[in-house]
Scaffold this active site. Structure first.
Site, PDB file in Angstrom:
ATOM      1  N   GLY A 131      46.393  26.372   9.322  1.00 25.80           N
ATOM      2  CA  GLY A 131      45.105  26.508  10.141  1.00 25.80           C
ATOM      3  C   GLY A 131      45.943  27.810  10.999  1.00 25.80           C
ATOM      4  N   ASP A 239      39.890  38.697  18.435  1.00 26.33           N
ATOM      5  CA  ASP A 239      39.882  39.693  19.518  1.00 26.33           C
ATOM      6  C   ASP A 239      38.638  39.585  19.830  1.00 26.33           C
ATOM      7  OD1 ASP A 239      42.656  40.613  19.465  1.00 26.33           O
ATOM      8  OD2 ASP A 239      42.289  42.299  18.989  1.00 26.33           O
ATOM      9  N   ARG A 267      27.137   9.316  45.629  1.00 28.13           N
ATOM     10  CA  ARG A 267      27.950   8.498  45.830  1.00 28.13           C
ATOM     11  C   ARG A 267      28.782   7.903  47.001  1.00 28.13           C
ATOM     12  NH1 ARG A 267      29.331   3.535  43.153  1.00 28.13           N
ATOM     13  NH2 ARG A 267      31.590   2.957  42.778  1.00 28.13           N
ATOM     14  N   HIS A 277      35.814  12.493  51.387  1.00 26.76           N
ATOM     15  CA  HIS A 277      37.222  12.104  51.099  1.00 26.76           C
ATOM     16  C   HIS A 277      37.981  13.620  50.942  1.00 26.76           C
ATOM     17  CE1 HIS A 277      36.448   8.323  51.647  1.00 26.76           C
ATOM     18  NE2 HIS A 277      35.301   7.593  50.738  1.00 26.76           N
ATOM     19  N   THR A 312      43.729  42.496  23.018  1.00 28.61           N
ATOM     20  CA  THR A 312      44.146  41.652  22.352  1.00 28.61           C
ATOM     21  C   THR A 312      44.941  40.614  22.959  1.00 28.61           C
ATOM     22  OG1 THR A 312      45.060  42.775  20.796  1.00 28.61           O
ATOM     23  CG2 THR A 312      46.451  40.689  20.750  1.00 28.61           C
ATOM     24  N   VAL A 336      36.207  11.995  38.739  1.00 24.22           N
ATOM     25  CA  VAL A 336      34.760  12.336  40.447  1.00 24.22           C
ATOM     26  C   VAL A 336      34.118  11.466  40.167  1.00 24.22           C
ATOM     27  CG1 VAL A 336      33.658  13.338  41.285  1.00 24.22           C
ATOM     28  CG2 VAL A 336      35.399  13.969  40.784  1.00 24.22           C
ATOM     29  N   GLY A 339      34.618   4.806  37.067  1.00 22.79           N
ATOM     30  CA  GLY A 339      34.768   4.212  35.643  1.00 22.79           C
ATOM     31  C   GLY A 339      32.907   4.415  35.376  1.00 22.79           C
ATOM     32  N   GLU A 362      38.889  29.020  17.016  1.00 27.98           N
ATOM     33  CA  GLU A 362      39.561  30.170  17.047  1.00 27.98           C
ATOM     34  C   GLU A 362      41.037  30.238  17.969  1.00 27.98           C
ATOM     35  OE1 GLU A 362      36.478  33.133  18.005  1.00 27.98           O
ATOM     36  OE2 GLU A 362      34.805  31.556  17.954  1.00 27.98           O
ATOM     37  N   GLN A 366      47.929  26.526  21.782  1.00 26.40           N
ATOM     38  CA  GLN A 366      49.736  27.741  21.760  1.00 26.40           C
ATOM     39  C   GLN A 366      49.358  28.945  21.136  1.00 26.40           C
ATOM     40  OE1 GLN A 366      48.068  24.466  21.482  1.00 26.40           O
ATOM     41  NE2 GLN A 366      49.197  23.161  23.089  1.00 26.40           N
TER      42      GLN A 366
HETATM   43  N1  CAA Z   1      44.775  43.476  15.744  1.00 26.33           N
HETATM   44  C1  CAA Z   1      44.728  44.090  15.342  1.00 26.33           C
HETATM   45  N2  CAA Z   1      46.089  43.891  14.326  1.00 26.33           N
HETATM   46  C2  CAA Z   1      46.709  42.651  15.161  1.00 26.33           C
HETATM   47  C3  CAA Z   1      46.646  41.613  15.600  1.00 26.33           C
HETATM   48  C4  CAA Z   1      45.813  42.226  16.381  1.00 26.33           C
HETATM   49  N3  CAA Z   1      45.061  41.515  17.135  1.00 26.33           N
HETATM   50  N4  CAA Z   1      47.374  41.174  15.555  1.00 26.33           N
HETATM   51  C5  CAA Z   1      48.496  41.592  14.925  1.00 26.33           C
HETATM   52  N5  CAA Z   1      48.247  42.271  13.777  1.00 26.33           N
HETATM   53  C6  CAA Z   1      48.991  42.578  12.859  1.00 26.33           C
HETATM   54  C7  CAA Z   1      50.563  43.004  13.068  1.00 26.33           C
HETATM   55  O1  CAA Z   1      50.337  44.511  13.810  1.00 26.33           O
HETATM   56  C8  CAA Z   1      50.978  43.144  12.174  1.00 26.33           C
HETATM   57  O2  CAA Z   1      50.568  44.672  10.686  1.00 26.33           O
HETATM   58  P1  CAA Z   1      51.884  44.174  10.045  1.00 26.33           P
HETATM   59  O3  CAA Z   1      51.650  44.060   8.998  1.00 26.33           O
HETATM   60  O4  CAA Z   1      51.493  46.192  10.138  1.00 26.33           O
HETATM   61  O5  CAA Z   1      52.890  44.508  10.393  1.00 26.33           O
HETATM   62  C9  CAA Z   1      50.439  41.986  11.403  1.00 26.33           C
HETATM   63  O6  CAA Z   1      49.090  41.979  11.353  1.00 26.33           O
HETATM   64  C10 CAA Z   1      51.653  40.989  11.161  1.00 26.33           C
HETATM   65  O7  CAA Z   1      50.788  40.253  12.960  1.00 26.33           O
HETATM   66  P2  CAA Z   1      51.737  38.563  13.053  1.00 26.33           P
HETATM   67  O8  CAA Z   1      53.527  39.148  12.533  1.00 26.33           O
HETATM   68  O9  CAA Z   1      51.624  38.761  14.332  1.00 26.33           O
HETATM   69  O10 CAA Z   1      51.317  37.432  12.700  1.00 26.33           O
HETATM   70  P3  CAA Z   1      51.630  36.334  11.990  1.00 26.33           P
HETATM   71  O11 CAA Z   1      51.444  36.200  10.759  1.00 26.33           O
HETATM   72  O12 CAA Z   1      52.615  36.133  13.206  1.00 26.33           O
HETATM   73  O13 CAA Z   1      50.189  35.670  13.241  1.00 26.33           O
HETATM   74  C11 CAA Z   1      49.409  34.840  14.686  1.00 26.33           C
HETATM   75  C12 CAA Z   1      49.531  35.923  14.022  1.00 26.33           C
HETATM   76  C13 CAA Z   1      48.775  34.965  16.051  1.00 26.33           C
HETATM   77  C14 CAA Z   1      49.473  33.443  14.851  1.00 26.33           C
HETATM   78  C15 CAA Z   1      47.856  35.140  14.208  1.00 26.33           C
HETATM   79  O14 CAA Z   1      47.780  34.452  12.761  1.00 26.33           O
HETATM   80  C16 CAA Z   1      46.491  34.223  14.239  1.00 26.33           C
HETATM   81  O15 CAA Z   1      45.743  34.495  15.375  1.00 26.33           O
HETATM   82  N6  CAA Z   1      46.490  32.719  14.087  1.00 26.33           N
HETATM   83  C17 CAA Z   1      45.439  31.812  14.381  1.00 26.33           C
HETATM   84  C18 CAA Z   1      44.519  31.697  14.033  1.00 26.33           C
HETATM   85  C19 CAA Z   1      42.827  31.463  13.672  1.00 26.33           C
HETATM   86  O16 CAA Z   1      43.186  31.374  15.241  1.00 26.33           O
HETATM   87  N7  CAA Z   1      42.034  31.048  13.495  1.00 26.33           N
HETATM   88  C20 CAA Z   1      40.877  29.880  13.669  1.00 26.33           C
HETATM   89  C21 CAA Z   1      39.651  30.652  12.569  1.00 26.33           C
HETATM   90  S1  CAA Z   1      38.146  30.752  13.091  1.00 26.33           S
HETATM   91  C22 CAA Z   1      37.839  29.345  13.693  1.00 26.33           C
HETATM   92  O17 CAA Z   1      37.954  28.327  13.885  1.00 26.33           O
HETATM   93  C23 CAA Z   1      36.045  28.825  14.264  1.00 26.33           C
HETATM   94  C24 CAA Z   1      35.703  28.385  13.446  1.00 26.33           C
HETATM   95  O18 CAA Z   1      34.249  28.449  12.607  1.00 26.33           O
HETATM   96  C25 CAA Z   1      35.561  26.554  13.834  1.00 26.33           C
END
Ligand code: CAA
Length: 390
Positions: A131, A239, A267, A277, A312, A336, A339, A362, A366
């Site tokens: 995830g 992003d 209310r 209030h 980002t 507000v 109950g 997304e 955290q």
């Molecule tokens: N843009 C471009 N490159 C990026 C970047 C960005 N914003 N962020 C990181 N990178 C690059 C880094 O520069 C790094 O590059 P190198 O390989 O050259 O070193 C590489 O990516 C790895 O970066 P990290 O070391 O920061 O990677 P990480 O494994 O620590 O993970 C994280 C970072 C922020 C935790 C990421 O994994 C993340 O965003 N996780 C959450 C995933 C998420 O949002 N999932 C949602 C799924 S979609 C959804 O929910 C929709 C649905 O349909 C329900």
């Protein structure tokens, strides 16, 4: 000069989206939530009036709206119902990697498919054991001549049960961690199995499914960007889409705020409307401030994208703050109502349930904090090209 005034065109767009939400979404939102109804007819109408696929460039048949304008639309539509807007807006998440990394041929075929007919596409990143930790994914893509063969399971896929094609992330080099992931466009065929529709706490009108790819073959040309560069493509996509999620969170919060302020004027307790209030006034004041701040952060994150700048940090600021705002404001709206807020007959309990997912999908709140901390403590200077070519 910094100016937050909307242009006449932007005001008209916002009004159009608002009217749509008032006439098409609000009248059925609570009923669709109760029954978990798939909003097929609303999707078709949204497509017809141009409120779907707003981000697809004009050369592929879309309106080519700016990210900022997309945020205006998403707030209004989510004000109507964020579950329905999640369905309307999910093409934006699936198509973003195609717009960034797809070949001209792939863009014409797959973006064109969505603009020619009211069809859907889904973004397949998350897996049962991957995830927040994207690089832990297990789905495999193996090159076989001029094809890739994809096998694995993706979960929590928005519109998964109704999509005509999928943007799928898979390991092409399983030993290489995040540097071994690639992204593909995968048309739906009979090797793509819709396993499970989730029964959710909120956003019940949206479809969330588990999708299994069972040795699904795709042409090598469906690879998005370069092989093993899929992780970056996923991050660049998020992003671009997180400001839209933030805008939806603002829409939910605003809806709850409006219901709560109206109710507080009607209310009567201790002989006066509860709005008299101070206890209630301060709740209302904090709700208003948070919504205002969340909207400004959202607009800022969208504008940076429109300026072609990396966003980002601002995208995570907006997503984190707006999602937490939606949760806090909807919880306070229930407060507000007292109950009555806990009773399904009143409108705010749905909004509180809907708000919860904003802190989860997304990227959880955290994960946004993690991104913010990293960008603050150790800012990365990633030169990000507008497109990633194979
Ligand atoms: N843009 C471009 N490159 C990026 C970047 C960005 N914003 N962020 C990181 N990178 C690059 C880094 O520069 C790094 O590059 P190198 O390989 O050259 O070193 C590489 O990516 C790895 O970066 P990290 O070391 O920061 O990677 P990480 O494994 O620590 O993970 C994280 C970072 C922020 C935790 C990421 O994994 C993340 O965003 N996780 C959450 C995933 C998420 O949002 N999932 C949602 C799924 S979609 C959804 O929910 C929709 C649905 O349909 C329900």
């Amino acid at each position: 000069m910094v100016d937050f005034t909307l242009s006449d065109e932007q005001k008209a767009l916002r009004e159009m989206a608002h009217d749509f939400a008032v006439k098409e979404i609000r009248p059925v939102a609570w009923e669709y939530d109760r029954d978990g109804t798939w909003p097929a007819e609303i999707l078709r109408k949204a497509w017809e009036v141009g409120l779907m696929n707003s981000h697809i460039p004009e050369e592929y048949g879309g309106p080519g709206a700016s990210y900022f304008d997309g945020c205006l639309i998403e707030e209004e539509m989510a004000w109507g119902c964020s579950g329905i807007q999640t369905s309307v807006g999910a093409n934006g998440l699936a198509t973003s990697p195609v717009i960034i990394g797809g070949s001209e041929e792939v863009k014409r075929e797959y973006l064109g498919m969505l603009t020619e007919e009211p069809k859907l596409a889904s973004f397949c990143l998350t897996e049962p054991d991957a995830g927040s930790d994207v690089s832990g994914m297990r789905t495999r893509a193996v090159r076989n001549g001029d094809k890739y063969v994809i096998t694995g399971q993706k979960c929590f896929i928005t519109n998964g049960g109704y999509a005509d094609w999928y943007t799928v992330y898979a390991k092409t080099d399983p030993e290489a961690g995040h540097r071994g992931i690639s992204a593909f466009v995968v048309p739906r065929d009979d090797t793509v199995i819709v396993d499970k529709k989730e029964d959710k706490m909120g956003q019940r009108a949206s479809n969330t499914a588990t999708i299994t790819f069972n040795e699904t073959e795709v042409p090598a040309g469906n690879l998005l960007g370069a092989e093993n560069k899929g992780f970056k493509l996923a991050m660049m996509t998020l992003d671009r889409t997180r400001p839209g999620v933030a805008a939806m969170a603002v829409g939910i919060a605003r809806a709850a705020f409006e219901f709560a302020t109206e109710y507080s004027k009607e209310r009567v307790q201790f002989g006066v409307p509860i709005a008299m209030h101070q206890a209630i006034q301060f709740l209302i004041a904090d709700m208003a401030t948070k919504i205002h701040a969340a909207r400004l952060m959202t607009w800022n994150a969208g504008v940076l994208l429109d300026q072609g700048r990396r966003n980002t940090l601002e995208s995570s600021h907006a997503k984190r703050f707006a999602a937490d705002t939606a949760m806090e404001v909807t919880t306070d709206a229930v407060q507000v109502y007292g109950g009555y807020g806990f009773i399904k007959e009143y409108p705010v309990e749905k909004l509180m349930r809907d708000a919860k997912i904003m802190q989860l999908y997304e990227g959880t709140s955290q994960i946004q904090r993690l991104v913010i901390a990293r960008e603050t403590l150790l800012p990365r200077h990633i030169e990000e090209p507008a497109t990633v070519t194979a």
